[in-house]
Design a protein around this motif. Sequence first.
Motif, PDB file in Angstrom:
ATOM      1  N   PHE A 175      34.050  40.390  40.555  1.00 39.79           N
ATOM      2  CA  PHE A 175      33.528  41.732  40.283  1.00 39.79           C
ATOM      3  C   PHE A 175      33.469  41.729  38.741  1.00 39.79           C
ATOM      4  O   PHE A 175      34.290  41.379  37.957  1.00 39.79           O
ATOM      5  N   HIS A 176      32.397  42.717  38.217  1.00 39.05           N
ATOM      6  CA  HIS A 176      32.075  42.748  36.876  1.00 39.05           C
ATOM      7  C   HIS A 176      32.473  44.433  36.293  1.00 39.05           C
ATOM      8  O   HIS A 176      31.572  45.112  37.012  1.00 39.05           O
ATOM      9  N   THR A 180      29.689  50.425  33.983  1.00 38.95           N
ATOM     10  CA  THR A 180      30.094  50.701  35.435  1.00 38.95           C
ATOM     11  C   THR A 180      31.353  51.444  35.605  1.00 38.95           C
ATOM     12  O   THR A 180      31.765  51.622  36.702  1.00 38.95           O
ATOM     13  N   THR A 228      22.568  38.720  42.495  1.00 40.93           N
ATOM     14  CA  THR A 228      22.324  39.798  43.195  1.00 40.93           C
ATOM     15  C   THR A 228      23.846  40.410  43.778  1.00 40.93           C
ATOM     16  O   THR A 228      24.480  39.579  44.538  1.00 40.93           O
ATOM     17  N   PRO A 229      24.149  41.715  43.857  1.00 43.40           N
ATOM     18  CA  PRO A 229      25.217  42.040  44.323  1.00 43.40           C
ATOM     19  C   PRO A 229      25.131  41.961  45.650  1.00 43.40           C
ATOM     20  O   PRO A 229      24.469  42.342  46.523  1.00 43.40           O
ATOM     21  N   ASP A 243      31.481  49.000  40.278  1.00 43.81           N
ATOM     22  CA  ASP A 243      31.282  47.634  39.747  1.00 43.81           C
ATOM     23  C   ASP A 243      30.541  46.840  40.871  1.00 43.81           C
ATOM     24  O   ASP A 243      30.815  46.815  42.022  1.00 43.81           O
ATOM     25  N   PRO A 244      29.483  45.991  40.576  1.00 44.47           N
ATOM     26  CA  PRO A 244      28.889  44.987  41.392  1.00 44.47           C
ATOM     27  C   PRO A 244      29.686  43.953  41.604  1.00 44.47           C
ATOM     28  O   PRO A 244      30.768  43.436  40.958  1.00 44.47           O
ATOM     29  N   VAL A 245      29.880  43.772  43.054  1.00 46.25           N
ATOM     30  CA  VAL A 245      30.499  42.504  43.664  1.00 46.25           C
ATOM     31  C   VAL A 245      29.358  41.168  43.889  1.00 46.25           C
ATOM     32  O   VAL A 245      28.586  41.437  44.316  1.00 46.25           O
ATOM     33  N   THR A 246      29.846  40.106  43.329  1.00 49.04           N
ATOM     34  CA  THR A 246      28.602  39.041  43.499  1.00 49.04           C
ATOM     35  C   THR A 246      29.726  37.841  44.008  1.00 49.04           C
ATOM     36  O   THR A 246      30.917  37.723  44.183  1.00 49.04           O
ATOM     37  N   ARG A 288      29.924  46.620  46.477  1.00 47.97           N
ATOM     38  CA  ARG A 288      30.442  47.425  45.454  1.00 47.97           C
ATOM     39  C   ARG A 288      31.918  47.360  45.430  1.00 47.97           C
ATOM     40  O   ARG A 288      32.577  47.369  46.456  1.00 47.97           O
ATOM     41  N   ARG A 338      35.601  40.437  33.939  1.00 47.33           N
ATOM     42  CA  ARG A 338      35.329  39.897  35.265  1.00 47.33           C
ATOM     43  C   ARG A 338      36.559  39.370  35.967  1.00 47.33           C
ATOM     44  O   ARG A 338      37.223  38.585  35.627  1.00 47.33           O
TER      45      ARG A 338
END
Lengths: 196, 196, 196
Positions: free
Chosen positions: B47-48, B61, B101-102, B90-93, B105, B182
């Motif tokens: 996550f970012h 974020t 694309t996440p 935060d987006p989770v990838t 979250r 990250r």
Amino acid sequence: MAGVAKPLSALLLCSLLLLCTSTAMIHGKKMRLASSRQPCKRLVFYFHDIIYNGKNAKNATAAIVGAPAWANRTILAAQGHFGDLVLFDDPVTLDNNLHSTPVGRAQGLYFYDGKDVFTAWLGFSFVFNSTEHRGSINFAGADPLLNKTRDISVIGGTGDFFMARGIATLMTDAFEDDVYFRLRVDIKLYECWEKA
Amino acid sequence: MAGVAKPLSALLLCSLLLLCTSTAMIHGKKMRLASSRQPCKRLVFYFHDIIYNGKNAKNATAAIVGAPAWANRTILAAQGHFGDLVLFDDPVTLDNNLHSTPVGRAQGLYFYDGKDVFTAWLGFSFVFNSTEHRGSINFAGADPLLNKTRDISVIGGTGDFFMARGIATLMTDAFEDDVYFRLRVDIKLYECWEKA
Amino acid sequence: MAGVAKPLSALLLCSLLLLCTSTAMIHGKKMRLASSRQPCKRLVFYFHDIIYNGKNAKNATAAIVGAPAWANRTILAAQGHFGDLVLFDDPVTLDNNLHSTPVGRAQGLYFYDGKDVFTAWLGFSFVFNSTEHRGSINFAGADPLLNKTRDISVIGGTGDFFMARGIATLMTDAFEDDVYFRLRVDIKLYECWEKA
């Protein structure tokens, strides 16, 4: 013959074991192992949150105590209230009437953490000290407010709820402006311990 | 003879029991009891986090919403950022690319609580709502940032992660200035429940 | 004869099972299932909190980082400190002497959330990194300060306290003005996992 009998009796043992284990568990830690996921305890409550807005000091049960640099602590921030952190000490009631006699308190924090969507996060306890319930239930989890129902975790409990674990399903039962909201909490415990 | 046979058969029963119990458990609550500590489920995500710094409102974020009396909410405080409390969404990838694309979250809070050492504390959820995963995983624990890897607790879960418990191993995968970092999260669940 | 023997032996099996299950569990997850609620591990510690008050920057181990609109972050708010949110990194000792060599750190947050009563809520970790203990214990729960003892939940653990769950009984051992307080924490774990 003995060579055939042994695996058979092992199989029989295992089958009996499967039947008995659940019973055995119930005598100690009452943990329902059913794939049907039947709760071992279920409780429904309402709690009532009145956010301080500069004018309602007497009735308020919650206050903004953290906010981002661009916001203040009297009015909830714009854009989904992102960044607002609220502490609360709310009455817990058995029905949806704010004026019903409280059976406990909901104490903890929530914050709005969605920048693009309206979502929150909760960490709180239900604290009971009545003839009916004594002890506490502790909760944590994300609360995507726009969903009709949202599941959070029951992460522990004390007293009557010793070592409890489960799921609490939240539902916004009502809200008025940005000041009052009422949550319905459907608590389903899947790990219960027997009374000492 | 019978006097000798009974203890022996009890011993045999106990041995069989040891073998069968694990199986029995798997039919209900899939709880791996192995001393080898094999997870029943393992997931790795990134996550970012992009902290608001007064100039990056569009990309940020996360935002500082609490700070001690001597600091402000736009720049992280000196001395290990002690006292800064940050809320994030935060987006989770699946990989370490911020622009992937996440798949979910990461929503919650962290704060820097080390006065002499650089350390933090986290309370947050991974929230999934895709074809692959639906539900949430809840985390809490201390994050001694200077260690290469840090373990926190998985304290609960909902949906696909119903009643989950385990350990999440955090690793700082990258950080740039005091704005972007990250985290790699290696989630190992040791208590899993079967699908309903 | 066989028709009578079978139910009897099934009963015998079940009885043996009840005796053996506890043992079986101990080989994997050491979970005490006793209705007597004997902890599988018990630990007592003290931790020492010195709140920053504008004059004690050198000694302070905690700071107010959130406060309601009507209060500030240097002096605890009036009326039960309602709304004050404090982050801390406190020394953990084996006895009640502030100057004893710390065996770990207590890191996390607490906030005063009682408007009418003096009560708080805690989310924190004990972090150990010594020859005696390595790992962390995570706690959460309501802390009704006016009660002599208060129970909160042990919601997880790492390292030596891998997957721990239990109850921590808090007791205010001392407090001086609104600056120093010392908590005694009696940790009783009811779910323990064996070493890997």
